[in-house]
Design a protein around this motif. Structure first.
Motif, PDB file in Angstrom:
ATOM      1  N   PHE A 189      40.472  50.441  33.113  1.00 15.47           N
ATOM      2  CA  PHE A 189      41.339  50.697  32.077  1.00 15.47           C
ATOM      3  C   PHE A 189      40.601  50.711  30.784  1.00 15.47           C
ATOM      4  O   PHE A 189      40.624  51.674  29.802  1.00 15.47           O
ATOM      5  N   ILE A 190      39.968  49.703  30.565  1.00 14.65           N
ATOM      6  CA  ILE A 190      39.180  49.375  29.342  1.00 14.65           C
ATOM      7  C   ILE A 190      38.137  50.196  29.150  1.00 14.65           C
ATOM      8  O   ILE A 190      37.838  50.798  27.958  1.00 14.65           O
ATOM      9  N   PHE A 191      37.406  50.426  30.077  1.00 13.13           N
ATOM     10  CA  PHE A 191      36.392  51.421  30.171  1.00 13.13           C
ATOM     11  C   PHE A 191      36.622  52.642  29.647  1.00 13.13           C
ATOM     12  O   PHE A 191      36.138  53.444  28.696  1.00 13.13           O
ATOM     13  N   ALA A 192      37.571  53.252  30.291  1.00 10.01           N
ATOM     14  CA  ALA A 192      38.045  54.741  29.890  1.00 10.01           C
ATOM     15  C   ALA A 192      38.585  54.672  28.691  1.00 10.01           C
ATOM     16  O   ALA A 192      38.782  55.431  28.031  1.00 10.01           O
ATOM     17  N   PHE A 193      39.330  53.537  28.171  1.00  9.83           N
ATOM     18  CA  PHE A 193      40.046  53.372  26.821  1.00  9.83           C
ATOM     19  C   PHE A 193      39.168  53.675  25.641  1.00  9.83           C
ATOM     20  O   PHE A 193      39.274  54.437  24.867  1.00  9.83           O
ATOM     21  N   SER A 311      44.312  53.428  43.111  1.00  6.64           N
ATOM     22  CA  SER A 311      44.803  52.682  42.141  1.00  6.64           C
ATOM     23  C   SER A 311      43.846  52.338  40.649  1.00  6.64           C
ATOM     24  O   SER A 311      44.060  52.426  39.550  1.00  6.64           O
ATOM     25  N   THR A 312      42.456  52.289  41.009  1.00  2.00           N
ATOM     26  CA  THR A 312      41.574  52.158  40.136  1.00  2.00           C
ATOM     27  C   THR A 312      41.364  53.409  39.101  1.00  2.00           C
ATOM     28  O   THR A 312      40.957  53.531  38.115  1.00  2.00           O
ATOM     29  N   ARG A 313      41.332  54.649  39.923  1.00  2.00           N
ATOM     30  CA  ARG A 313      41.085  55.968  39.189  1.00  2.00           C
ATOM     31  C   ARG A 313      42.592  56.076  38.478  1.00  2.00           C
ATOM     32  O   ARG A 313      42.357  56.824  37.348  1.00  2.00           O
ATOM     33  N   MET A 314      43.409  55.809  39.001  1.00  2.00           N
ATOM     34  CA  MET A 314      44.705  55.914  37.987  1.00  2.00           C
ATOM     35  C   MET A 314      44.684  55.144  36.899  1.00  2.00           C
ATOM     36  O   MET A 314      45.135  55.402  35.585  1.00  2.00           O
ATOM     37  N   ALA A 315      44.136  53.720  36.859  1.00  2.00           N
ATOM     38  CA  ALA A 315      43.778  52.823  35.757  1.00  2.00           C
ATOM     39  C   ALA A 315      42.831  53.705  34.686  1.00  2.00           C
ATOM     40  O   ALA A 315      43.178  53.373  33.394  1.00  2.00           O
ATOM     41  N   GLU A 316      42.046  54.471  35.489  1.00  2.00           N
ATOM     42  CA  GLU A 316      40.801  55.286  34.415  1.00  2.00           C
ATOM     43  C   GLU A 316      41.724  56.313  33.709  1.00  2.00           C
ATOM     44  O   GLU A 316      41.544  56.564  32.377  1.00  2.00           O
ATOM     45  N   GLY A 317      42.612  57.079  34.367  1.00  2.00           N
ATOM     46  CA  GLY A 317      43.266  58.033  33.814  1.00  2.00           C
ATOM     47  C   GLY A 317      44.248  57.684  32.721  1.00  2.00           C
ATOM     48  O   GLY A 317      44.553  58.326  31.791  1.00  2.00           O
ATOM     49  N   LEU A 318      45.030  56.448  33.007  1.00  2.00           N
ATOM     50  CA  LEU A 318      45.954  55.733  31.860  1.00  2.00           C
ATOM     51  C   LEU A 318      45.175  55.261  30.867  1.00  2.00           C
ATOM     52  O   LEU A 318      45.558  55.346  29.555  1.00  2.00           O
ATOM     53  N   GLY A 319      44.048  54.806  31.111  1.00  4.04           N
ATOM     54  CA  GLY A 319      43.369  54.360  29.844  1.00  4.04           C
ATOM     55  C   GLY A 319      42.935  55.581  28.957  1.00  4.04           C
ATOM     56  O   GLY A 319      42.849  55.327  27.706  1.00  4.04           O
ATOM     57  N   ARG A 320      42.489  56.602  29.323  1.00  5.05           N
ATOM     58  CA  ARG A 320      42.033  57.757  28.628  1.00  5.05           C
ATOM     59  C   ARG A 320      43.221  58.375  27.936  1.00  5.05           C
ATOM     60  O   ARG A 320      43.351  58.634  26.798  1.00  5.05           O
ATOM     61  N   ALA A 321      44.555  58.297  28.677  1.00  9.59           N
ATOM     62  CA  ALA A 321      45.849  58.636  27.910  1.00  9.59           C
ATOM     63  C   ALA A 321      46.188  57.734  26.971  1.00  9.59           C
ATOM     64  O   ALA A 321      46.614  58.277  25.845  1.00  9.59           O
ATOM     65  N   PHE A 322      46.226  56.631  27.308  1.00 10.34           N
ATOM     66  CA  PHE A 322      46.634  55.431  26.355  1.00 10.34           C
ATOM     67  C   PHE A 322      45.532  55.202  25.149  1.00 10.34           C
ATOM     68  O   PHE A 322      46.232  55.240  24.112  1.00 10.34           O
ATOM     69  N   SER A 323      44.483  55.860  25.302  1.00  9.58           N
ATOM     70  CA  SER A 323      43.573  55.591  24.284  1.00  9.58           C
ATOM     71  C   SER A 323      43.906  56.379  22.728  1.00  9.58           C
ATOM     72  O   SER A 323      43.741  55.866  21.822  1.00  9.58           O
TER      73      SER A 323
END
Length: 363
Positions: A189-193, A311-323
């Protein structure tokens, strides 16, 4: 396609701002539902079958999008495409892991090649898309995307069809994440954010503050993809010979501190340094994080690797959207320099201060 989606919503589908907001708001529930389904399908019908299903259905949806030019139809078509893309991301990531032996260094090379292919697509795709959009229109981008997915199916059929789940009647549609998987989810999540600022924070700061042409910004984004396409695989191969724990620390530092180069120099040199350093940070960090994600999924969730990877790829997608939302908020209450400083601090503290990465790399 994704590069020109925002423009198409206004210029091709003629959507009012409210419907555009609704479209992007749909991204959050789509991400949550699609990655859960993606993990379940990957475990139950196998990686190859999930990839083929996602490619085939995406081809059909995009082909329909060529004819359905109404605004509401556009929202539906693009939302379904985003949903199906999650199936492909999860299954292809899992398939990449299963093609390698379950060791960090072997996985590192596999995921480096995986990322090199993705970056190559991001170099070529926007160029083709810009020509199609300018000369013949958005719907022909959808048509080409439909044909591209269809042509890819025979290649996908050459993969082994790995199934991970228990095929009994009482199938579990969710997993109980281990503490190690929860840490990996946070890291993703942090990495994608932080990395997503290339497409939003970087663009806004460069055009509004530095007054850089939007055309030049496009070249900078293409440069980032080109660097990944050219150097991801050779750097990944070289990293397998080094101490990955220290490479992870170096990548975290370079990745996060790259934001500071923009406003300290405040010119085109700063932009160039930003693109080079953040690309280098991603080249180092991305395959390491993906490799550890697969290792943790394999070791602690062997009957549900697809669900764990989903689950990990979902966290990546949410991180990008949330950022995008958070950065827009930071820009509204602080000046741009303070906002990028906060992003740098979040990145370097969040990426370095996690135990699971160090434990996995040491073992």
């Amino acid at each position: 396609m994704w590069t020109y989606t925002g423009i198409a919503l206004y210029d091709f589908y003629h959507l009012p701002p409210l419907l555009v907001i609704i479209f992007y708001s749909l991204g959050y529930p789509i991400l949550l539902i699609s990655y859960i389904l993606a993990g379940h399908l990957t475990d139950s019908i196998g990686t190859k079958n999930t990839i083929v299903v996602s490619l085939f259905l995406t081809s059909i949806v995009l082909f329909l999008g060529f004819f359905l030019t109404n605004g509401i139809c556009g929202i539906i078509i693009l939302s379904i495409q985003a949903f199906l893309n999650s199936l492909y991301v999860t299954s292809s990531s899992t398939a990449t892991g299963t093609l390698s032996s379950p060791s960090v260094k072997d996985l590192l090379l596999s995921f480096s090649r995986f990322r090199a292919g993705i970056n190559l697509g991001w170099v070529v795709g926007p160029i083709i898309g810009s020509l199609l959009y300018y000369y013949i229109g958005w719907n022909f981008i959808l048509l080409l995307g439909s044909l591209g997915n269809l042509i890819s199916i025979p290649i996908a059929y050459k993969l082994n069809n790995t199934k991970n789940g228990n095929n009994g009647v009482n199938r579990k549609y969710f997993i109980r994440p281990s503490k190690y998987l929860m840490e990996i989810i946070l890291v993703q999540f942090i990495f994608a954010f932080v990395s997503s600022q290339v497409l939003f924070g970087f663009t806004v700061y460069s055009t509004n503050i530095l007054k850089i042409s939007s055309l030049l910004i496009g070249y900078f984004i293409s440069l980032s993809s080109l660097l990944g396409a050219v150097f991801q695989e050779p750097i990944g191969r070289y990293m397998t010979k080094l101490n990955l724990k220290y490479m992870y620390i170096l990548g975290s530092f370079v990745f996060s501190m790259s934001y500071l180069s923009i406003f300290y120099l405040g010119n085109i040199v700063g932009l160039t340094m930003f693109i080079i350093f953040i690309s280098l940070g991603e080249i180092i960090l991305n395959p390491i994080i993906l490799s550890i994600s697969y290792i943790v999924s394999y070791k602690y969730h062997s009957k549900g690797i697809g669900m764990a990877m989903g689950s990990t790829r979902m966290a990546e997608g949410l991180g990008r959207a949330f950022s995008t939302s958070i950065t827009a908020y930071l820009f509204s209450i602080h000046d741009y320099e303070i906002s990028f400083t906060l992003l740098s601090l979040v990145g370097i503290i969040g990426l370095i201060a996690n135990r699971v990465i160090y434990t996995s790399l040491e073992n």
